[in-house]
Design an enzyme around this catalytic site. Structure first.
Site, PDB file in Angstrom:
ATOM      1  N   ARG A  55       6.316   6.188  14.241  1.00 29.26           N
ATOM      2  CA  ARG A  55       5.921   6.594  12.890  1.00 29.26           C
ATOM      3  C   ARG A  55       5.446   8.043  12.888  1.00 29.26           C
ATOM      4  O   ARG A  55       4.702   8.467  13.776  1.00 29.26           O
ATOM      5  CB  ARG A  55       4.798   5.669  12.433  1.00 29.26           C
ATOM      6  CG  ARG A  55       4.261   5.849  11.030  1.00 29.26           C
ATOM      7  CD  ARG A  55       3.236   4.737  10.798  1.00 29.26           C
ATOM      8  NE  ARG A  55       2.666   4.714   9.472  1.00 29.26           N
ATOM      9  CZ  ARG A  55       1.571   5.371   9.104  1.00 29.26           C
ATOM     10  NH1 ARG A  55       0.931   6.147   9.982  1.00 29.26           N
ATOM     11  NH2 ARG A  55       1.100   5.259   7.881  1.00 29.26           N
TER      12      ARG A  55
ATOM     13  N   HIS B 138       4.686   0.049   0.099  1.00 28.23           N
ATOM     14  CA  HIS B 138       5.495  -0.692   1.059  1.00 28.23           C
ATOM     15  C   HIS B 138       4.666  -1.791   1.704  1.00 28.23           C
ATOM     16  O   HIS B 138       3.428  -1.790   1.631  1.00 28.23           O
ATOM     17  CB  HIS B 138       6.100   0.244   2.113  1.00 28.23           C
ATOM     18  CG  HIS B 138       5.094   1.045   2.871  1.00 28.23           C
ATOM     19  ND1 HIS B 138       4.476   2.162   2.352  1.00 28.23           N
ATOM     20  CD2 HIS B 138       4.560   0.870   4.111  1.00 28.23           C
ATOM     21  CE1 HIS B 138       3.634   2.652   3.233  1.00 28.23           C
ATOM     22  NE2 HIS B 138       3.647   1.881   4.321  1.00 28.23           N
TER      23      HIS B 138
ATOM     24  N   HIS C  78       0.832  -1.204   0.000  1.00 28.17           N
ATOM     25  CA  HIS C  78       0.000   0.000   0.000  1.00 28.17           C
ATOM     26  C   HIS C  78       0.866   1.253   0.000  1.00 28.17           C
ATOM     27  O   HIS C  78       2.059   1.217   0.327  1.00 28.17           O
ATOM     28  CB  HIS C  78      -0.906   0.032   1.241  1.00 28.17           C
ATOM     29  CG  HIS C  78      -0.160   0.164   2.537  1.00 28.17           C
ATOM     30  ND1 HIS C  78       0.612  -0.842   3.060  1.00 28.17           N
ATOM     31  CD2 HIS C  78      -0.055   1.200   3.412  1.00 28.17           C
ATOM     32  CE1 HIS C  78       1.149  -0.453   4.200  1.00 28.17           C
ATOM     33  NE2 HIS C  78       0.773   0.798   4.439  1.00 28.17           N
TER      34      HIS C  78
HETATM   35  C1  SIN Z   1       3.481   1.237   7.717  1.00 25.74           C
HETATM   36  O1  SIN Z   1       2.832   0.602   6.874  1.00 25.74           O
HETATM   37  O2  SIN Z   1       3.415   2.459   7.788  1.00 25.74           O
HETATM   38  C2  SIN Z   1       4.370   0.495   8.714  1.00 25.74           C
HETATM   39  C3  SIN Z   1       5.455  -0.291   8.050  1.00 25.74           C
HETATM   40  C4  SIN Z   1       6.273  -1.122   9.016  1.00 25.74           C
HETATM   41  O3  SIN Z   1       5.938  -1.223  10.207  1.00 25.74           O
HETATM   42  O4  SIN Z   1       7.280  -1.690   8.585  1.00 25.74           O
END
Ligand code: SIN
Length: 287
Positions: A268, A253, A101
Site C-alpha cells: 500500500r 472502500h 471508510h
Molecule cells: C485499505 O483499507 O487501505 C486496505 C484495503 C484492502 O486491503 O483491500
C-alpha cells in the site's frame, strides 16, 4: 474507449474501471500519466492487471500523482519507507480496513489517493468494495443537502465502533497518537473535478463540529447507511499482480475479511492530499 494509448473499461455504471494496454514497468510519460489521471477522475477507482513492478518502479509510478506520504501507524518496507505491507496470514482472523471508510480522515490533509498492489491473494475472497460518494451525496434530498452544506465533522484516528486490535497487524508505531483528530467539511468539494461528495465515514467520524456525539449520531447513521447501497458500489476481485488506485476525496472502500485460513499480502502507498474544502452553499442536485 481508447484514451490516448490506454483502454478504459468501465466496470459498473457508477464507479470502477480497468485500464488496459499499459505496462507500468516501462515507465509513464506525462501524456500517459494525464490519461491515467483522467481515468481516475472519471471512474474514481481504477486498476491494472498483470503488472510486474519492482518496489522502486511501484514508488515511481505512484509519485506521478504527488508526493508520497508516510503512513503514520506503520513502518514501511525495508528500503521503501512509503510502501506499507498489509499482511493477513493463514492463522489470523482480523484484517486491515474491513469497514467502510476513506483513508486517514483524522489528518488535516488526508491522502488524496491510495495505491494497493496485490502480491499474494487467497484462492477466493479478500475482495475490496468501493462506493461512489458523489452519488451518495447527489441522491440526498435538496433539504438535507442544504442542511449539510455548512456542517463540519470531527474525525479521529481512534477506530470508532471497533476494538483497537482491528489494526494490530499494521499499527506498529505511533499508537500514542490514536487521539489525532481533524475537522473537515461534511460535504467535500473535489479539488480537481469541482464536484461535491459526502465526506463522513463510520470508522473515523466522531461527531459534527460543535455538537455532541449523541446529537450527531442519528444523522451520521443515516448518512453511513447510504454508503453501502449496491447501486453506488463496485467490487474488485484481486489477482496477484493487480495494481489498483482510488480517489479518497470521492470514494469509500471496504476490505472483505472472508478468507480465513489463507494468506493475503498487499503493498500500500498513499499520496499526499490537500486540506478538504467545503462550501456554504451547494446547488440542489449537487451541481
Ligand atoms: C485499505 O483499507 O487501505 C486496505 C484495503 C484492502 O486491503 O483491500
Amino acid at each position: 474507449m481508447k484514451a490516448n494509448r490506454i483502454e478504459v473499461v468501465a466496470q459498473s455504471s457508477r464507479i470502477g474501471a480497468e485500464i488496459r494496454g499499459v505496462d507500468l514497468a516501462a515507465g509513464v510519460d506525462p501524456d500517459l500519466h494525464a490519461s491515467i489521471n483522467q481515468a481516475l477522475l472519471d471512474h474514481q477507482v481504477i486498476f491494472f492487471r498483470g503488472q510486474r513492478l519492482t518496489p522502486a518502479q511501484y514508488c515511481d509510478f505512484a509519485a506521478n500523482f504527488g508526493p508520497l506520504e508516510d503512513y503514520m501507524f506503520a513502518d514501511g518496507m525495508d528500503g521503501y519507507p512509503f510502501i506499507t505491507e498489509i499482511v493477513k496470514t493463514e492463522t489470523e482472523t482480523e484484517s486491515f480496513g474491513s469497514f467502510w471508510h476513506s483513508d486517514s480522515t483524522y489528518l488535516e490533509r488526508p491522502p488524496k489517493i491510495t495505491f494497493l498492489y496485490a502480491r499474494e491473494v487467497p484462492p477466493r475472497g479478500g475482495d475490496t468494495l468501493f462506493s461512489d460518494m458523489y452519488q451518495a451525496y447527489t441522491d440526498l434530498s435538496p433539504g438535507l443537502q442544504a442542511t449539510l452544506a455548512g456542517l463540519r465533522a470531527v474525525n479521529s484516528a481512534a477506530v470508532v465502533p471497533r476494538d483497537e486490535d482491528v489494526y494490530a497487524e499494521v499499527k506498529s508505531k505511533n499508537s500514542d497518537k490514536a487521539d489525532q483528530q481533524a475537522s473537515h467539511p461534511v460535504v467535500r468539494i473535489h479539488d480537481e473535478t469541482g464536484k461535491p461528495a459526502l465526506y463522513v465515514n463510520g470508522i473515523h467520524t466522531l461527531r459534527f463540529d460543535g455538537m455532541t456525539r449523541a446529537e450527531s449520531l442519528p444523522l451520521l447513521n443515516y448518512l453511513y447507511a447510504q454508503v453501502p447501497r449496491p447501486e453506488y458500489t463496485y467490487r474488485l476481485r484481486w489477482q496477484a499482480d493487480t495494481l489498483a488506485l482510488w480517489d479518497n476525496r470521492c470514494t469509500q472502500h471496504y476490505a472483505l475479511n472472508d478468507y480465513h485460513g489463507y494468506r493475503r499480502v498487499m503493498h500500500r502507498i498513499i499520496v499526499e492530499g490537500d486540506a478538504p474544502r467545503g462550501t456554504d452553499r451547494i446547488e440542489p442536485g449537487g451541481k
